[in-house]
Motif scaffolding. Structure first.
Motif, PDB file in Angstrom:
ATOM      1  N   SER A   1       1.688 -68.345 -67.833  1.00 22.91           N
ATOM      2  CA  SER A   1       0.522 -67.484 -67.801  1.00 22.91           C
ATOM      3  C   SER A   1       0.375 -66.890 -69.195  1.00 22.91           C
ATOM      4  CB  SER A   1       0.744 -66.377 -66.764  1.00 22.91           C
ATOM      5  OG  SER A   1      -0.315 -65.466 -66.794  1.00 22.91           O
ATOM      6  N   VAL A   2      -0.739 -67.149 -69.838  1.00 18.40           N
ATOM      7  CA  VAL A   2      -0.954 -66.680 -71.202  1.00 18.40           C
ATOM      8  C   VAL A   2      -2.154 -65.746 -71.221  1.00 18.40           C
ATOM      9  CG1 VAL A   2      -1.507 -67.368 -73.571  1.00 18.40           C
ATOM     10  CG2 VAL A   2      -0.019 -68.816 -72.171  1.00 18.40           C
ATOM     11  N   PHE A   3      -1.929 -64.534 -71.737  1.00 19.80           N
ATOM     12  CA  PHE A   3      -3.017 -63.576 -71.885  1.00 19.80           C
ATOM     13  C   PHE A   3      -3.302 -63.411 -73.366  1.00 19.80           C
ATOM     14  CE2 PHE A   3      -4.704 -59.194 -72.233  1.00 19.80           C
ATOM     15  CZ  PHE A   3      -5.882 -59.414 -71.539  1.00 19.80           C
ATOM     16  N   ASP A   4      -4.502 -63.748 -73.778  1.00 23.90           N
ATOM     17  CA  ASP A   4      -4.930 -63.631 -75.167  1.00 23.90           C
ATOM     18  C   ASP A   4      -5.472 -62.213 -75.361  1.00 23.90           C
ATOM     19  OD1 ASP A   4      -6.468 -63.614 -77.550  1.00 23.90           O
ATOM     20  OD2 ASP A   4      -6.796 -65.782 -77.388  1.00 23.90           O
ATOM     21  N   LEU A   5      -4.694 -61.385 -76.064  1.00 25.87           N
ATOM     22  CA  LEU A   5      -5.088 -59.982 -76.255  1.00 25.87           C
ATOM     23  C   LEU A   5      -6.404 -59.860 -77.016  1.00 25.87           C
ATOM     24  CD1 LEU A   5      -1.668 -58.323 -77.155  1.00 25.87           C
ATOM     25  CD2 LEU A   5      -3.045 -57.884 -75.131  1.00 25.87           C
ATOM     26  N   ALA A   6      -6.577 -60.657 -78.049  1.00 31.54           N
ATOM     27  CA  ALA A   6      -7.777 -60.557 -78.882  1.00 31.54           C
ATOM     28  C   ALA A   6      -9.035 -60.892 -78.086  1.00 31.54           C
ATOM     29  CB  ALA A   6      -7.655 -61.479 -80.088  1.00 31.54           C
ATOM     30  N   ARG A   7      -8.966 -61.923 -77.254  1.00 32.43           N
ATOM     31  CA  ARG A   7     -10.133 -62.356 -76.482  1.00 32.43           C
ATOM     32  C   ARG A   7     -10.178 -61.766 -75.073  1.00 32.43           C
ATOM     33  NH1 ARG A   7      -8.858 -67.894 -78.712  1.00 32.43           N
ATOM     34  NH2 ARG A   7     -10.291 -68.130 -80.439  1.00 32.43           N
ATOM     35  N   GLN A   8      -9.072 -61.122 -74.667  1.00 30.52           N
ATOM     36  CA  GLN A   8      -8.969 -60.564 -73.319  1.00 30.52           C
ATOM     37  C   GLN A   8      -9.181 -61.655 -72.262  1.00 30.52           C
ATOM     38  OE1 GLN A   8      -8.319 -57.017 -72.458  1.00 30.52           O
ATOM     39  NE2 GLN A   8      -7.466 -57.368 -74.476  1.00 30.52           N
ATOM     40  N   GLU A   9      -8.546 -62.824 -72.503  1.00 26.55           N
ATOM     41  CA  GLU A   9      -8.655 -63.956 -71.595  1.00 26.55           C
ATOM     42  C   GLU A   9      -7.285 -64.325 -71.044  1.00 26.55           C
ATOM     43  OE1 GLU A   9     -12.389 -66.209 -73.808  1.00 26.55           O
ATOM     44  OE2 GLU A   9     -10.389 -67.059 -73.965  1.00 26.55           O
ATOM     45  N   LEU A  10      -7.265 -64.715 -69.798  1.00 26.97           N
ATOM     46  CA  LEU A  10      -6.045 -65.132 -69.124  1.00 26.97           C
ATOM     47  C   LEU A  10      -6.130 -66.621 -68.831  1.00 26.97           C
ATOM     48  CD1 LEU A  10      -3.371 -64.232 -67.765  1.00 26.97           C
ATOM     49  CD2 LEU A  10      -4.708 -63.817 -65.690  1.00 26.97           C
TER      50      LEU A  10
ATOM     51  N   TYR B   1      -0.809 -71.582 -60.987  1.00 31.15           N
ATOM     52  CA  TYR B   1      -1.722 -71.487 -59.847  1.00 31.15           C
ATOM     53  C   TYR B   1      -0.960 -71.704 -58.538  1.00 31.15           C
ATOM     54  CZ  TYR B   1      -6.011 -71.309 -62.625  1.00 31.15           C
ATOM     55  OH  TYR B   1      -7.011 -70.925 -63.463  1.00 31.15           O
ATOM     56  N   GLU B   2      -0.036 -72.665 -58.547  1.00 31.48           N
ATOM     57  CA  GLU B   2       0.771 -72.943 -57.348  1.00 31.48           C
ATOM     58  C   GLU B   2       1.655 -71.749 -56.993  1.00 31.48           C
ATOM     59  OE1 GLU B   2       3.070 -76.504 -57.858  1.00 31.48           O
ATOM     60  OE2 GLU B   2       1.339 -77.623 -58.571  1.00 31.48           O
ATOM     61  N   VAL B   3       2.371 -71.221 -57.991  1.00 31.36           N
ATOM     62  CA  VAL B   3       3.294 -70.108 -57.751  1.00 31.36           C
ATOM     63  C   VAL B   3       2.556 -68.888 -57.212  1.00 31.36           C
ATOM     64  CG1 VAL B   3       4.817 -68.431 -58.890  1.00 31.36           C
ATOM     65  CG2 VAL B   3       5.026 -70.867 -59.418  1.00 31.36           C
ATOM     66  N   PHE B   4       1.397 -68.599 -57.786  1.00 35.15           N
ATOM     67  CA  PHE B   4       0.642 -67.420 -57.366  1.00 35.15           C
ATOM     68  C   PHE B   4      -0.200 -67.683 -56.120  1.00 35.15           C
ATOM     69  CE2 PHE B   4       2.066 -66.076 -61.420  1.00 35.15           C
ATOM     70  CZ  PHE B   4       2.050 -64.691 -61.410  1.00 35.15           C
ATOM     71  N   GLY B   5      -0.217 -68.938 -55.667  1.00 36.09           N
ATOM     72  CA  GLY B   5      -0.930 -69.270 -54.436  1.00 36.09           C
ATOM     73  C   GLY B   5      -2.441 -69.197 -54.553  1.00 36.09           C
ATOM     74  N   VAL B   6      -2.927 -69.523 -55.728  1.00 33.40           N
ATOM     75  CA  VAL B   6      -4.355 -69.415 -56.008  1.00 33.40           C
ATOM     76  C   VAL B   6      -4.929 -70.805 -56.269  1.00 33.40           C
ATOM     77  CG1 VAL B   6      -6.040 -68.437 -57.627  1.00 33.40           C
ATOM     78  CG2 VAL B   6      -4.036 -67.110 -56.979  1.00 33.40           C
ATOM     79  N   ASP B   7      -6.117 -71.054 -55.739  1.00 33.37           N
ATOM     80  CA  ASP B   7      -6.798 -72.317 -55.968  1.00 33.37           C
ATOM     81  C   ASP B   7      -7.158 -72.441 -57.448  1.00 33.37           C
ATOM     82  OD1 ASP B   7      -8.109 -74.747 -54.933  1.00 33.37           O
ATOM     83  OD2 ASP B   7      -9.944 -73.723 -55.580  1.00 33.37           O
ATOM     84  N   ALA B   8      -6.910 -73.602 -58.030  1.00 32.68           N
ATOM     85  CA  ALA B   8      -7.150 -73.821 -59.467  1.00 32.68           C
ATOM     86  C   ALA B   8      -8.623 -73.654 -59.853  1.00 32.68           C
ATOM     87  CB  ALA B   8      -6.651 -75.191 -59.882  1.00 32.68           C
ATOM     88  N   ASP B   9      -9.522 -73.729 -58.886  1.00 35.27           N
ATOM     89  CA  ASP B   9     -10.948 -73.552 -59.173  1.00 35.27           C
ATOM     90  C   ASP B   9     -11.378 -72.086 -59.135  1.00 35.27           C
ATOM     91  OD1 ASP B   9     -11.235 -76.307 -59.390  1.00 35.27           O
ATOM     92  OD2 ASP B   9     -11.689 -76.542 -57.262  1.00 35.27           O
ATOM     93  N   SER B  10     -10.469 -71.203 -58.745  1.00 31.71           N
ATOM     94  CA  SER B  10     -10.811 -69.780 -58.645  1.00 31.71           C
ATOM     95  C   SER B  10     -11.017 -69.183 -60.030  1.00 31.71           C
ATOM     96  CB  SER B  10      -9.685 -69.010 -57.964  1.00 31.71           C
ATOM     97  OG  SER B  10      -9.490 -69.467 -56.658  1.00 31.71           O
ATOM     98  N   PRO B  11     -12.015 -68.289 -60.173  1.00 33.60           N
ATOM     99  CA  PRO B  11     -12.178 -67.598 -61.453  1.00 33.60           C
ATOM    100  C   PRO B  11     -10.943 -66.734 -61.719  1.00 33.60           C
ATOM    101  CG  PRO B  11     -13.976 -67.077 -59.927  1.00 33.60           C
ATOM    102  CD  PRO B  11     -12.990 -67.905 -59.190  1.00 33.60           C
TER     103      PRO B  11
ATOM    104  N   PHE C   1      -7.872 -59.690 -61.537  1.00 32.04           N
ATOM    105  CA  PHE C   1      -7.515 -60.465 -60.353  1.00 32.04           C
ATOM    106  C   PHE C   1      -6.007 -60.697 -60.300  1.00 32.04           C
ATOM    107  CE2 PHE C   1      -6.514 -64.606 -58.466  1.00 32.04           C
ATOM    108  CZ  PHE C   1      -6.959 -64.390 -57.176  1.00 32.04           C
ATOM    109  N   ALA C   2      -5.420 -61.136 -61.415  1.00 30.77           N
ATOM    110  CA  ALA C   2      -3.979 -61.414 -61.464  1.00 30.77           C
ATOM    111  C   ALA C   2      -3.165 -60.147 -61.210  1.00 30.77           C
ATOM    112  CB  ALA C   2      -3.602 -62.037 -62.802  1.00 30.77           C
ATOM    113  N   MET C   3      -3.567 -59.042 -61.809  1.00 32.57           N
ATOM    114  CA  MET C   3      -2.844 -57.789 -61.608  1.00 32.57           C
ATOM    115  C   MET C   3      -2.996 -57.308 -60.171  1.00 32.57           C
ATOM    116  SD  MET C   3      -1.275 -57.247 -64.413  1.00 32.57           S
ATOM    117  CE  MET C   3      -0.811 -55.549 -64.638  1.00 32.57           C
TER     118      MET C   3
END
Length: 121
Positions: free
Chosen positions: A39-48, A55-65, A70-72
């Motif tokens: 999981s990479v969070f780009d501080l400058a762009r505020q993008e995750l 996606y598998e570990v967190f149980g989230v569909d790969a197509d989910s925004p 959301f992650a927090m």
């Protein structure tokens, strides 16, 4: 056996890319081959950004925004403050922090996460 390997090419006298790029490529290859979630969070762009395993570990569909909020929101409430403090510490002072926390998957399953948080300058 004296025939040269066709899939290899000889490197020129100058590297194609620098050491930092080589390290990123090696890390990406290692993550893929070992099945480690990233999981990479780009501080400058505020993008995750997550790799497929995350996606598998967190149980989230790969197509989910995917957003930081959301992650927090998946983090177990008792562990959220610890994770926020670690992230803030890394913003102030780049380095690495090893951290264990829990998440609640969207299906309600509780999962323990062992992570290595780091920031670069």
């Amino acid at each position: 056996m004296d025939e040269p390997l066709r899939s290899l090419r000889q490197a020129g006298p100058e590297p194609e890319f620098g050491l930092a790029e080589a390290q990123r490529r090696m890390q990406r290859q290692l993550m893929t081959s070992t099945g480690v979630a990233q999981s990479v969070f780009d501080l400058a762009r505020q993008e995750l950004h997550w790799n497929a395993r995350a996606y598998e570990v967190f149980g989230v569909d790969a197509d989910s925004p995917l957003t930081l909020d959301f992650a927090m929101g998946l983090v177990y409430p008792d562990d959220l403050d610890m994770l926020i403090r670690a992230r803030e510490q890394l913003r102030r002072s780049p380095g690495a922090i090893e951290l264990d926390y829990r998440i609640i998957r969207p299906n309600g399953e509780l999962v323990e996460i062992h992570s290595l948080l780091f920031s670069e300058v």
